[in-house]
Design an enzyme around this catalytic site. Structure first.
Site, PDB file in Angstrom:
ATOM      1  CG  HIS A  83      19.250 -10.834  45.722  1.00  0.00           C
ATOM      2  ND1 HIS A  83      20.351 -11.527  45.507  1.00  0.00           N
ATOM      3  CD2 HIS A  83      18.539 -10.537  44.266  1.00  0.00           C
ATOM      4  CE1 HIS A  83      20.771 -11.283  44.197  1.00  0.00           C
ATOM      5  NE2 HIS A  83      19.378  -9.752  43.744  1.00  0.00           N
ATOM      6  NE  ARG A 122      14.487 -10.670  40.666  1.00  0.00           N
ATOM      7  CZ  ARG A 122      16.202 -11.007  40.294  1.00  0.00           C
ATOM      8  NH1 ARG A 122      16.599 -10.082  41.725  1.00  0.00           N
ATOM      9  NH2 ARG A 122      16.754 -11.126  39.721  1.00  0.00           N
ATOM     10  CD  GLU A 157      18.753 -11.141  34.343  1.00  0.00           C
ATOM     11  OE1 GLU A 157      17.870 -10.156  34.911  1.00  0.00           O
ATOM     12  OE2 GLU A 157      20.243 -11.428  34.378  1.00  0.00           O
ATOM     13  CG  HIS A 202      17.180 -14.196  43.260  1.00  0.00           C
ATOM     14  ND1 HIS A 202      17.043 -15.659  42.580  1.00  0.00           N
ATOM     15  CD2 HIS A 202      17.735 -13.657  42.164  1.00  0.00           C
ATOM     16  CE1 HIS A 202      17.659 -15.801  41.439  1.00  0.00           C
ATOM     17  NE2 HIS A 202      18.288 -13.959  40.949  1.00  0.00           N
ATOM     18  NE  ARG A 244      16.598  -5.439  42.515  1.00  0.00           N
ATOM     19  CZ  ARG A 244      17.227  -5.930  42.205  1.00  0.00           C
ATOM     20  NH1 ARG A 244      18.439  -6.139  40.766  1.00  0.00           N
ATOM     21  NH2 ARG A 244      18.095  -8.513  42.143  1.00  0.00           N
TER      22      ARG A 244
END
Ligand code: SIN
Length: 522
Positions: free
Chosen positions: A336, A277, A122, A237, A371
Site C-alpha cells: 500500500h 495497520r 481509523e 494495508h 505510517r
C-alpha cells in the site's frame, strides 16, 4: 545524446509527479511567482493520490478531546520508534492550515447535518479526527481541486512524459532526461527539481497502487547516488478486497473505525481491529497461514447506512457482486505505501543540492517504521510547500533535521533522536534470462511481503538483479521497480528484527540496538 527539451522553459522548479505533493508544490511555487513546470508520465490527474480513499488526519478544532499533541503521540506510536519527533511536530502543527487552504481552493469534505466537518476514526488513532470527501473518495476530490488550481496558474505542464534520469552537473541536480510522448529522449532543465513521484506498490503482485506506481523518482535518485532510507518498511494495508481486480479495491480503515469486525475462517475474531495497520496485517497473514486460507473476512453487516457513508466502496462492491449489508467481505493484506524513500530534511532538501523530495517518494522522518493511517495526504500537503518556501528563501542543500540527520550525523546524534547506519550497497545486475514484471511482482509478494526471512529475501534479491528489458517506458519502469526492489531487500536483509511494517520470521521481536535508519547511497 538527448535532444533539448521544450525550447522556451527557463524553470526555477521542475516538479516530477502530479499527486498531492507535486500539485501542492506547483500551486505554491506559481503563487510565489516562480517559473514552474510539472512533468508527469500520465495525465495530470492520474496520480496515485486519486486512488486514496482515506482521509486526511488533522486536528481541525471542535473535536474535543483531540489535540496536536495527541495526533503526534498516535503517529509516534504507529511509527514504532523510528519517527523523527521534530518532523511529526511540523506535520501535526502545520497540517490544519494546509487543510483549510485546500478547502479554500475548493476541495469539498464531508459535513454532518449541522455543516461541521464529519470526522472518522481509523486504526492507530485514539480519537475520530479523519476527514473524508465523498465517503471514501478523498484522494479523488483533493486531486480534482489541485489540478484545477494548477491549471489556473501559468505552470507549464508536460504530460505523458517519462522522466528517465537526473541530470547532475558540478555536484548539483539541474534537470532530467525524459522520454516525451513520441518516445524521443529530451532534456528538461531547471534550477531545482522536486521528486514527488510517489511510491512503488507495483513492486508487488497484490497492491492497492495503480499501474503507474513504479518508484521512478526513488530509482532515479538511487542511480544518481542520492541517499535513501527506511526503504525496508513497505506498508501492507490489512483490508484490501480479496478479488482478482488489480489494483485491489480498498476496504477503508474507516469501516473498522465505524465498527466493522475481522473474522477468520471459523467466524472468530482474532485481532483488535483498531491497532495500527502493521499489527493488523501481520495478524491477518499469520491467521491465513495457520488456517491455510487465502483471505480473512471483514464483517460490516452491523454498520448502518453503509451506502450513504461509503458510497464509493458500496459502488465498488456492487460491481463485483458483493453486498456488505448481508455478507462478509473477503479481505487480505496488499502492498500500500512505502514508508521510506529519498532522505529529506524538514524542508525537503536531499543529499544532492538542487534536488528536493516530498510525499511518498521522500523519507523525511514522519512515517517511521509504519505510517499512521491517513497521514500521507497530509504529509504531501505540508512538506511539498515547505520545499518551495525553502527554495524561495534561498536555501540550497540539506541541514541536519528530520531524517537527514541520519545522513549528516550518522549514528552520533543526541539522545532521543534517530541516527543512521550506512549499509554497504551497490546496484547490481546478474546474468540470466530476463525477468518479467509479473515474475518480479509475484516473487516480491511471496518472498519480501508481510513476513520475510533471510532465505526468502535472497530469492527476492535474485529476481531484482536479473536482467530487465531494453528500451521504452515499460522497460524503464521494470528497471526502476528492480532498482527499488534491490534497496528494499538490502534493507530488509540488514534489519534483523521485527519492527513496524517489517517482519522477519527469524527475529520476531524489535531490537533496541537497531533503533536507527539504514541509509543506502548518498
Ligand atoms: C484507508 O482508508 O484505509 C486508507 C487510508 C490510508 O492509507 O492512510
Amino acid at each position: 545524446m538527448a535532444a533539448a527539451g521544450p525550447p522556451d522553459l527557463d524553470l526555477d522548479l521542475l516538479v516530477l509527479g502530479s499527486g498531492v505533493a507535486g500539485l501542492s508544490a506547483a500551486t505554491r511555487a506559481a503563487g510565489l511567482g516562480m517559473r514552474v513546470g510539472v512533468l508527469t508520465k500520465a495525465e495530470l490527474d492520474m496520480a496515485t493520490t486519486r486512488w486514496a480513499q482515506g482521509g486526511v488526519a488533522a486536528v481541525l478544532g471542535g473535536a474535543d478531546p483531540d489535540s496536536t499533541d495527541l495526533h503526534l503521540a498516535d503517529t509516534l506510536l504507529a511509527g514504532d520508534g523510528l519517527c523523527d519527533v521534530e518532523a511529526v511536530r511540523v506535520l501535526v502543527d502545520e497540517g490544519p492550515d494546509r487543510v483549510h487552504e485546500l478547502i479554500a481552493l475548493g476541495a469539498v469534505f464531508d459535513v454532518d447535518g449541522s455543516g461541521q466537518l464529519e470526522r472518522a476514526r481509523e486504526g492507530g488513532h485514539s480519537v475520530a479526527r479523519i476527514v473524508h470527501a465523498g465517503g471514501a473518495a478523498t484522494g479523488y476530490e483533493i486531486e480534482r481541486a489541485l489540478v484545477a488550481a494548477v491549471q489556473a496558474t501559468a505552470a507549464t505542464v508536460l504530460q505523458r512524459t517519462f522522466a528517465s534520469d537526473l541530470i547532475v552537473e558540478g555536484g548539483r541536480c539541474v534537470g532530467v532526461t525524459a522520454l516525451d510522448a513520441d518516445g524521443r529522449t529530451i532534456e528538461v532543465r531547471s534550477r531545482n527539481v522536486l521528486l514527488a513521484t510517489g511510491g512503488a506498490g507495483q513492486l508487488f503482485a497484490v497492491t492497492t497502487n495503480p499501474l503507474e506506481a513504479t518508484g521512478d523518482g526513488t530509482a532515479m535518485a538511487i542511480r544518481a547516488g542520492v541517499a535513501v532510507a527506511d526503504v525496508e518498511f513497505v506498508q501492507f494495508h490489512p483490508t484490501a478486497l480479496h478479488h482478482p481486480l488489480m489494483p485491489r479495491p480498498l476496504l477503508s480503515e474507516a469501516l473498522r473505525g465505524h465498527g466493522a469486525l475481522l473474522r477468520d475462517k471459523n467466524g472468530d475474531r482474532f485481532v483488535d481491529e483498531m491497532l495500527p495497520r502493521d499489527k493488523v496485517s501481520r495478524a491477518i497473514t499469520a491467521r491465513m497461514l495457520e488456517q491455510d486460507v487465502e483471505h480473512m473476512w471483514l464483517d460490516a453487516t452491523g454498520l448502518d447506512r453503509f451506502a450513504v457513508r461509503f458510497p464509493t466502496i458500496a459502488a465498488n462492491l456492487t460491481e463485483v457482486g458483493l453486498d456488505p449489508v448481508r455478507e462478509w467481505l473477503p479481505v487480505a493484506p496488499a502492498a500500500h505505501y512505502c514508508c521510506g524513500g529519498v532522505v529529506a530534511d524538514l524542508d525537503g532538501a536531499t543529499s544532492l543540492p538542487g534536488l528536493w523530495a516530498a510525499g511518498e517518494a521522500a523519507c523525511n522522518g514522519v512515517m517511521g517504521a509504519n505510517r499512521l493511517a491517513s497521514n500521507s495526504l497530509l504529509d504531501g500537503m505540508v512538506f511539498a510547500p515547505r520545499a518551495v518556501d525553502a527554495i524561495d528563501g534561498g536555501i540550497d542543500g540539506p541541514s541536519p533535521t528530520g531524517a537527514m540527520r541520519s545522513v549528516l550525523q550518522g549514528e552520533a546524534v543526541e539522545a532521543g533522536v534517530i541516527g543512521g547506519r550506512r549499509l554497504p550497497f551497490e546496484l547490481g545486475w546478474d546474468e540470466g534470462p530476463p525477468v518479467t514484471r509479473d515474475e518480479l511482482q509475484t516473487g516480491m509478494s511471496t518472498h519480501a511481503g508481510v513476513l520475510r526471512s533471510a532465505g526468502s529475501l535472497d530469492m527476492a534479491m535474485a529476481l531484482a538483479r536479473r536482467p530487465g528489458g531494453e528500451g521504452g517506458v515499460a522497460a524503464a519502469e521494470l528497471r526502476n521497480l528492480q532498482t527499488v526492489g534491490q534497496v528494499v531487500v538490502a534493507g530488509a536483509l540488514a534489519r534483523e528484527e521485527t519492527r513496524g511494517a517489517h517482519a522477519r520470521e527469524e527475529f520476531p521481536e524489535a531490537d533496541d540496538a537497531l533503533l536507527l535508519r539504514f541509509v543506502l547511497g548518498g
